[in-house]
Design an enzyme around this catalytic site. Structure first.
Site, PDB file in Angstrom:
ATOM      1  N   PRO A  70     -38.579 -34.795 -14.450  1.00 34.81           N
ATOM      2  CA  PRO A  70     -38.579 -33.704 -15.418  1.00 34.81           C
ATOM      3  C   PRO A  70     -38.232 -32.434 -14.744  1.00 34.81           C
ATOM      4  O   PRO A  70     -38.780 -32.094 -13.585  1.00 34.81           O
ATOM      5  CB  PRO A  70     -39.976 -33.790 -15.859  1.00 34.81           C
ATOM      6  CG  PRO A  70     -40.962 -34.233 -14.591  1.00 34.81           C
ATOM      7  CD  PRO A  70     -39.886 -35.139 -13.939  1.00 34.81           C
ATOM      8  N   GLY A  71     -37.390 -31.580 -15.490  1.00 36.92           N
ATOM      9  CA  GLY A  71     -37.119 -30.221 -15.060  1.00 36.92           C
ATOM     10  C   GLY A  71     -37.245 -29.321 -16.000  1.00 36.92           C
ATOM     11  O   GLY A  71     -38.317 -28.496 -15.983  1.00 36.92           O
ATOM     12  N   ARG A  72     -36.562 -29.343 -17.190  1.00 33.48           N
ATOM     13  CA  ARG A  72     -36.641 -28.551 -18.207  1.00 33.48           C
ATOM     14  C   ARG A  72     -38.140 -28.536 -18.994  1.00 33.48           C
ATOM     15  O   ARG A  72     -38.838 -27.615 -19.143  1.00 33.48           O
ATOM     16  CB  ARG A  72     -35.499 -29.000 -19.435  1.00 33.48           C
ATOM     17  CG  ARG A  72     -35.486 -28.267 -20.573  1.00 33.48           C
ATOM     18  CD  ARG A  72     -35.104 -28.804 -21.904  1.00 33.48           C
ATOM     19  NE  ARG A  72     -33.871 -29.594 -21.571  1.00 33.48           N
ATOM     20  CZ  ARG A  72     -32.664 -29.176 -21.817  1.00 33.48           C
ATOM     21  NH1 ARG A  72     -32.495 -28.012 -22.322  1.00 33.48           N
ATOM     22  NH2 ARG A  72     -31.754 -29.999 -21.431  1.00 33.48           N
TER      23      ARG A  72
ATOM     24  N   ARG B 288     -26.022 -20.762 -22.153  1.00 29.77           N
ATOM     25  CA  ARG B 288     -26.282 -21.990 -22.753  1.00 29.77           C
ATOM     26  C   ARG B 288     -25.595 -21.803 -24.249  1.00 29.77           C
ATOM     27  O   ARG B 288     -25.312 -22.875 -24.818  1.00 29.77           O
ATOM     28  CB  ARG B 288     -27.706 -22.422 -22.696  1.00 29.77           C
ATOM     29  CG  ARG B 288     -28.326 -22.922 -21.284  1.00 29.77           C
ATOM     30  CD  ARG B 288     -29.533 -23.272 -21.551  1.00 29.77           C
ATOM     31  NE  ARG B 288     -29.789 -24.389 -21.898  1.00 29.77           N
ATOM     32  CZ  ARG B 288     -30.374 -24.801 -23.092  1.00 29.77           C
ATOM     33  NH1 ARG B 288     -30.458 -23.752 -23.856  1.00 29.77           N
ATOM     34  NH2 ARG B 288     -30.244 -26.035 -23.659  1.00 29.77           N
TER      35      ARG B 288
ATOM     36  N   CYS C  44     -17.514  -8.799 -22.539  1.00 27.73           N
ATOM     37  CA  CYS C  44     -16.187  -8.563 -23.340  1.00 27.73           C
ATOM     38  C   CYS C  44     -15.697  -9.992 -23.790  1.00 27.73           C
ATOM     39  O   CYS C  44     -14.695 -10.557 -23.329  1.00 27.73           O
ATOM     40  CB  CYS C  44     -15.088  -7.927 -22.162  1.00 27.73           C
ATOM     41  SG  CYS C  44     -15.499  -6.341 -22.093  1.00 27.73           S
ATOM     42  N   GLU C  45     -16.582 -10.688 -24.682  1.00 25.45           N
ATOM     43  CA  GLU C  45     -16.215 -11.880 -25.088  1.00 25.45           C
ATOM     44  C   GLU C  45     -17.039 -11.898 -26.439  1.00 25.45           C
ATOM     45  O   GLU C  45     -18.006 -11.856 -26.764  1.00 25.45           O
ATOM     46  CB  GLU C  45     -16.865 -13.202 -24.174  1.00 25.45           C
ATOM     47  CG  GLU C  45     -16.350 -13.381 -22.745  1.00 25.45           C
ATOM     48  CD  GLU C  45     -14.953 -13.774 -22.717  1.00 25.45           C
ATOM     49  OE1 GLU C  45     -14.517 -14.406 -23.928  1.00 25.45           O
ATOM     50  OE2 GLU C  45     -14.129 -13.664 -21.747  1.00 25.45           O
TER      51      GLU C  45
ATOM     52  N   TYR D 171     -32.449 -23.510 -16.874  1.00 21.10           N
ATOM     53  CA  TYR D 171     -31.191 -23.319 -16.658  1.00 21.10           C
ATOM     54  C   TYR D 171     -30.552 -21.741 -17.032  1.00 21.10           C
ATOM     55  O   TYR D 171     -29.344 -21.650 -16.659  1.00 21.10           O
ATOM     56  CB  TYR D 171     -30.413 -24.423 -17.840  1.00 21.10           C
ATOM     57  CG  TYR D 171     -30.820 -25.574 -17.264  1.00 21.10           C
ATOM     58  CD1 TYR D 171     -30.263 -26.260 -16.178  1.00 21.10           C
ATOM     59  CD2 TYR D 171     -31.623 -26.460 -18.135  1.00 21.10           C
ATOM     60  CE1 TYR D 171     -30.503 -27.448 -16.071  1.00 21.10           C
ATOM     61  CE2 TYR D 171     -32.026 -27.843 -17.798  1.00 21.10           C
ATOM     62  CZ  TYR D 171     -31.209 -28.323 -16.770  1.00 21.10           C
ATOM     63  OH  TYR D 171     -31.636 -29.448 -16.484  1.00 21.10           O
TER      64      TYR D 171
END
Length: 460
Positions: free
Chosen positions: A319-321, A358, A389-390, A419
C-alpha cells in the site's frame, strides 16, 4: 444572474448526463471524515488539522503548503500491519517519501518499496534496515543494482531478461547472492471496478505470463547460482476498491507456481500481490476496509494454493496511496476570482500543476473547501485553477464554493498526500512547497519549501 449551480440553463440541459456539472452539496462547510484527515474539523468555522489552525500554518509557512496529519498516516500504517498480521506490509515509497516518513515506517514496523537509487538513498540516510527494503524498477542501472547489493536490500524484483543477466553478473562479481522476485504481467488490470483481461502485455513493466516470458525468466534465474529466486510479484492497477481482480491474478500466478514445481521441483515461498488500494477523493468514492481487503486476499491465496496443491506462500502487499493519501491536504491562497458568464467561476490560486499534476495527467477528482472561514453564501459552480501558462492547469475541475469567495481566502484540497509532492515540478520556475507535519496542536517542517536560490542553484 445568480452564480448558483447551472447558470447556463438550457445549455446544460442539452448536455449528456456525464457532461453536466454536479449538483451543489447540502453544506459547503462540511468536512466529510471519509475524505479528510482523521483529525480534521472546523473550529469557529476555520479548518483545523491535528488541532492546528490552517490560517496559522499559512502565515508561518506560506502557501501553497502540503499539510500531513501525522496521526492519520501513522494510524493507517498500524491498520495495515494489524490487518495483515502474519504477512509483510511494504509501503510503496513512490506515493510520497522523505526522511520523516521513513522514520514513521520504522517505528510502525513496515517495510519499504523503492523504485530508484534516490529513494533507496533516502531510506538508508536515516538507518532504515535494508533487509526490509524491496527494490522495484523496469530499468535499474548498474549503479543502482550495485548499491542494492552492497547494502543488502532484502528483495530485488527483476523486470526483464537483461536485468537477470546484469544482476547475476554483478552479484557474482561482488560475492553476493540476493533474493529476487519476478514481476509477472498476469493479463489482469484493475481500475476501480473494471477488469480487462486482454491487451495488457503491451506495457513497460513485467514479464508476460501468457507469452511464456515469466516462465523463461524462472529458468534463467535458476540457472544462475548467484541469484536466489524466492517468489513472484504482480501489480494489477491502482485505486482498487475490492479483491476481484486480485483473485484472477492470484489464480494465474498459482498456475505458474505449479509449473515451476513440476518443471524444476522448486516451491517458491513468497507471493507479492502489490498494492493499488483505493481511497476516497470525492463524495461518491468508497474506500475499501483494510481488514476486509486483508481477509479477502488471505482467503484468495489460501484457496488458490489449496486448489493447486501448493503450500501457502508468505504474502506481501504494497500500500502507498492508501496510507499517505488521506492524511494529506494542500493549502492555497485565492488570488483571482473570475466569473465566466454562462459557464462557471474560475478561482485562481497560488499553485497549480507544479504541485498537483494529477488532474491534468489522470483527470483526477478532488474535494475542495473554503478553509479560512465558514460561509453561508449560496454556492457557485467553480473550477479551481493554477497560475501556470497552460489551459490544462486545473486542480479541481468541477466543484462548488461559496459565492462570497474573495482574494486572500484560503482553500484546502483534500487527499493530496499521495503523488502530489512526489510528482511536483518547477514548471514556470515555481518553487516546490514545503511539507508540514501536524500533530497534537503542533506543526513542524519535514520538507522545507524551495527558495529562489534553490531554483538558481546548479545553473552556470
Amino acid at each position: 444572474m445568480s452564480r448558483f449551480a447551472h447558470p447556463a440553463g438550457d445549455r446544460h440541459a442539452e448536455m449528456l448526463p456525464h457532461e453536466r456539472p454536479p449538483l451543489p452539496p447540502a453544506d459547503l462547510n462540511r468536512i466529510n471524515p471519509a475524505i479528510w484527515p482523521r483529525t480534521s474539523g472546523r473550529t469557529d468555522g476555520t479548518l483545523t488539522i491535528g488541532h492546528v489552525d490552517v490560517r496559522d500554518l499559512a502565515r508561518e509557512h506560506g502557501t501553497p503548503l502540503f499539510v500531513l496529519d501525522e496521526h492519520d498516516v501513522r494510524s493507517r500504517m498500524r491498520d495495515y500491519v494489524t490487518a495483515f498480521a502474519g504477512s509483510d506490509v511494504h509501503y510503496a515509497g513512490k506515493a510520497f517519501l522523505c526522511k520523516e516518513i521513513v522514520r514513521w515506517l520504522h517505528d510502525e514496523g513496515l517495510g519499504l518499496d523503492v523504485a530508484s537509487g534516490g529513494e533507496l538513498a533516502v531510506a538508508l540516510s536515516v538507518g532504515f534496515p535494508p533487509e526490509r527494503i524491496t527494490m522495484h524498477g523496469n530499468n535499474k542501472s548498474v549503479a543502482e543494482l550495485t548499491r542494492a547489493l552492497e547494502v543488502g536490500v532484502g528483495r530485488i524484483v527483476v523486470d526483464s531478461f537483461e536485468e537477470i543477466a546484469r544482476l547475476g553478473y554483478l552479484a557474482e562479481r561482488h560475492g553476493k547472492r540476493p533474493k529476487v522476485m519476478i514481476r509477472v504481467t498476469t493479463g489482469v488490470e484493475a481500475h476501480t471496478h473494471e477488469f480487462i483481461a486482454t491487451a495488457h502485455d503491451d506495457q513497460k513493466f513485467g514479464l508476460s505470463l501468457s507469452a511464456g516470458a515469466a516462465a523463461e525468466a524462472v529458468r534463467r534465474i535458476l540457472a544462475l547460482p548467484s541469484l536466489e529466486l524466492v517468489g513472484l510479484h504482480s501489480h494489477i492497477g491502482s485505486q482498487i476498491v475490492d479483491t476481484a481482480g486480485f483473485e484472477v491474478a492470484a489464480r494465474r500466478l498459482a498456475g505458474l507456481l505449479v509449473q515451476i514445481k513440476d518443471e524444476h521441483d522448486v516451491v517458491l515461498p513468497e507471493l507479492d500481490l502489490g498494492g493499488g488500494y483505493g481511497i476516497a477523493y470525492v463524495e461518491d468514492d468508497e474506500a475499501p476496509d483494510v481488514k476486509e481487503i486483508a481477509d479477502g486476499l488471505r482467503e484468495i491465496v489460501a484457496k488458490v494454493c489449496e486448489d493447486a496443491g501448493l503450500p501457502v506462500p508468505r504474502l506481501t502487499v504494497e500500500p502507498g496511496r492508501a496510507i499517505v493519501g488521506p492524511g494529506g491536504v494542500t493549502l492555497y491562497e485565492v488570488g483571482t476570482v473570475k466569473d465566466v458568464e454562462g459557464l462557471r467561476t474560475y478561482v485562481s490560486v497560488d499553485g497549480g500543476m507544479s504541485d498537483n499534476v494529477r488532474t491534468a495527467l489522470y483527470g483526477a477528482d478532488y474535494t475542495v473547501t473554503l478553509a479560512s472561514r465558514a460561509s453561508t453564501a449560496e454556492p457557485m459552480l467553480s473550477r479551481v485553477v493554477g497560475k501556470h501558462c497552460e489551459s490544462g492547469d486545473i486542480i479541481v475541475r468541477d466543484c462548488f464554493l461559496p459565492s462570497d469567495l474573495a482574494p486572500g481566502d484560503l482553500l484546502a484540497v483534500a487527499a493530496t498526500g499521495a503523488y502530489c509532492r512526489s510528482l511536483a515540478s518547477n514548471y514556470n520556475y515555481l518553487p516546490k512547497p514545503a511539507v508540514v507535519a501536524v500533530a497534537d496542536g503542533a506543526a513542524r517542517v519535514i520538507m522545507r519549501g524551495e527558495t529562489e536560490d534553490d531554483l538558481l542553484r546548479g545553473q552556470l
